[in-house]
Scaffold this motif. Sequence first.
Motif, PDB file in Angstrom:
ATOM      1  N   GLN A   1       0.728  -1.271   0.045  1.00 25.61           N
ATOM      2  CA  GLN A   1      -0.033   0.021   0.016  1.00 25.61           C
ATOM      3  C   GLN A   1       0.906   1.242   0.090  1.00 25.61           C
ATOM      4  N   TRP A   2       1.820   1.245   0.850  1.00 26.19           N
ATOM      5  CA  TRP A   2       2.868   2.359   0.971  1.00 26.19           C
ATOM      6  C   TRP A   2       3.531   2.752  -0.381  1.00 26.19           C
ATOM      7  N   LEU A   3       3.835   1.747  -1.104  1.00 31.32           N
ATOM      8  CA  LEU A   3       4.569   1.727  -2.251  1.00 31.32           C
ATOM      9  C   LEU A   3       3.666   2.279  -3.354  1.00 31.32           C
ATOM     10  N   CYS A   4       2.403   1.568  -3.267  1.00 32.19           N
ATOM     11  CA  CYS A   4       1.437   1.785  -4.545  1.00 32.19           C
ATOM     12  C   CYS A   4       0.971   3.312  -4.344  1.00 32.19           C
ATOM     13  N   ARG A   5       0.999   4.045  -3.349  1.00 29.68           N
ATOM     14  CA  ARG A   5       0.619   5.499  -3.120  1.00 29.68           C
ATOM     15  C   ARG A   5       1.928   6.188  -3.679  1.00 29.68           C
ATOM     16  N   GLU A   6       3.120   5.702  -3.151  1.00 23.15           N
ATOM     17  CA  GLU A   6       3.963   6.531  -3.621  1.00 23.15           C
ATOM     18  C   GLU A   6       4.182   6.637  -5.161  1.00 23.15           C
ATOM     19  N   PHE A   7       4.103   5.487  -5.808  1.00 25.65           N
ATOM     20  CA  PHE A   7       4.259   5.322  -7.187  1.00 25.65           C
ATOM     21  C   PHE A   7       3.193   5.245  -8.080  1.00 25.65           C
ATOM     22  N   ALA A   8       2.009   5.708  -7.448  1.00 23.62           N
ATOM     23  CA  ALA A   8       0.785   5.577  -8.163  1.00 23.62           C
ATOM     24  C   ALA A   8       0.714   6.174  -9.737  1.00 23.62           C
ATOM     25  N   SER A   9       1.526   7.468  -9.983  1.00 22.82           N
ATOM     26  CA  SER A   9       1.512   7.798 -11.153  1.00 22.82           C
ATOM     27  C   SER A   9       2.590   7.371 -12.031  1.00 22.82           C
ATOM     28  N   SER A  10       3.635   6.392 -11.565  1.00 26.44           N
ATOM     29  CA  SER A  10       4.606   5.848 -12.403  1.00 26.44           C
ATOM     30  C   SER A  10       4.512   4.479 -12.850  1.00 26.44           C
ATOM     31  N   LEU A  11       3.767   3.768 -11.782  1.00 25.08           N
ATOM     32  CA  LEU A  11       3.611   2.350 -12.097  1.00 25.08           C
ATOM     33  C   LEU A  11       2.398   1.525 -11.785  1.00 25.08           C
ATOM     34  N   PRO A  12       1.822   0.699 -12.292  1.00 25.78           N
ATOM     35  CA  PRO A  12       0.373   0.182 -12.207  1.00 25.78           C
ATOM     36  C   PRO A  12       0.735  -0.462 -10.657  1.00 25.78           C
ATOM     37  N   GLU A  13      -0.557  -0.606  -9.916  1.00 23.94           N
ATOM     38  CA  GLU A  13      -0.618  -1.119  -8.761  1.00 23.94           C
ATOM     39  C   GLU A  13      -0.356  -2.695  -8.852  1.00 23.94           C
ATOM     40  N   SER A  14      -0.662  -3.428  -9.836  1.00 21.66           N
ATOM     41  CA  SER A  14      -0.295  -4.768 -10.031  1.00 21.66           C
ATOM     42  C   SER A  14       1.259  -5.165 -10.143  1.00 21.66           C
ATOM     43  N   ALA A  15       2.121  -4.211 -10.858  1.00 18.56           N
ATOM     44  CA  ALA A  15       3.309  -4.234 -10.823  1.00 18.56           C
ATOM     45  C   ALA A  15       4.107  -4.044  -9.586  1.00 18.56           C
ATOM     46  N   VAL A  16       3.621  -3.074  -8.791  1.00 20.11           N
ATOM     47  CA  VAL A  16       4.064  -2.964  -7.388  1.00 20.11           C
ATOM     48  C   VAL A  16       3.823  -4.078  -6.659  1.00 20.11           C
ATOM     49  N   ASP A  17       2.632  -4.645  -6.739  1.00 17.52           N
ATOM     50  CA  ASP A  17       2.111  -5.897  -6.097  1.00 17.52           C
ATOM     51  C   ASP A  17       3.106  -7.053  -6.220  1.00 17.52           C
ATOM     52  N   ASP A  18       3.565  -7.169  -7.698  1.00 18.89           N
ATOM     53  CA  ASP A  18       4.409  -8.017  -8.082  1.00 18.89           C
ATOM     54  C   ASP A  18       5.794  -8.095  -7.410  1.00 18.89           C
ATOM     55  N   ILE A  19       6.382  -7.059  -7.474  1.00 16.20           N
ATOM     56  CA  ILE A  19       7.726  -6.552  -6.940  1.00 16.20           C
ATOM     57  C   ILE A  19       7.451  -6.746  -5.383  1.00 16.20           C
ATOM     58  N   VAL A  20       6.604  -6.430  -4.598  1.00 18.49           N
ATOM     59  CA  VAL A  20       6.569  -6.666  -3.378  1.00 18.49           C
ATOM     60  C   VAL A  20       6.411  -8.129  -2.700  1.00 18.49           C
ATOM     61  N   ARG A  21       5.756  -8.783  -3.718  1.00 19.23           N
ATOM     62  CA  ARG A  21       5.567 -10.394  -3.168  1.00 19.23           C
ATOM     63  C   ARG A  21       6.986 -11.024  -3.501  1.00 19.23           C
TER      64      ARG A  21
END
Length: 74
Positions: A17-37
Amino acid sequence: MTVHDHQTDDITDEVRQWLCREFASSLPESAVDDIVRTAHADLDGQIRPDAMGEMLHRLARFRVLRTLRAQRPI
């Protein structure tokens, strides 16, 4: 599900959630989710459980930034 699993899920979700908010304008939430997992899987069993939150945030954020740099045209 053990208490450890539940706490791990909470930490992973918090970092996501933290990183999705920080990078919302640059990267899709699904990409951030994959990276975190993926970062969590890489750290699991390699570090002390009480350090997981901080280390997961650091590693996942580094990987998000690396992904964004790789997407920039040269």
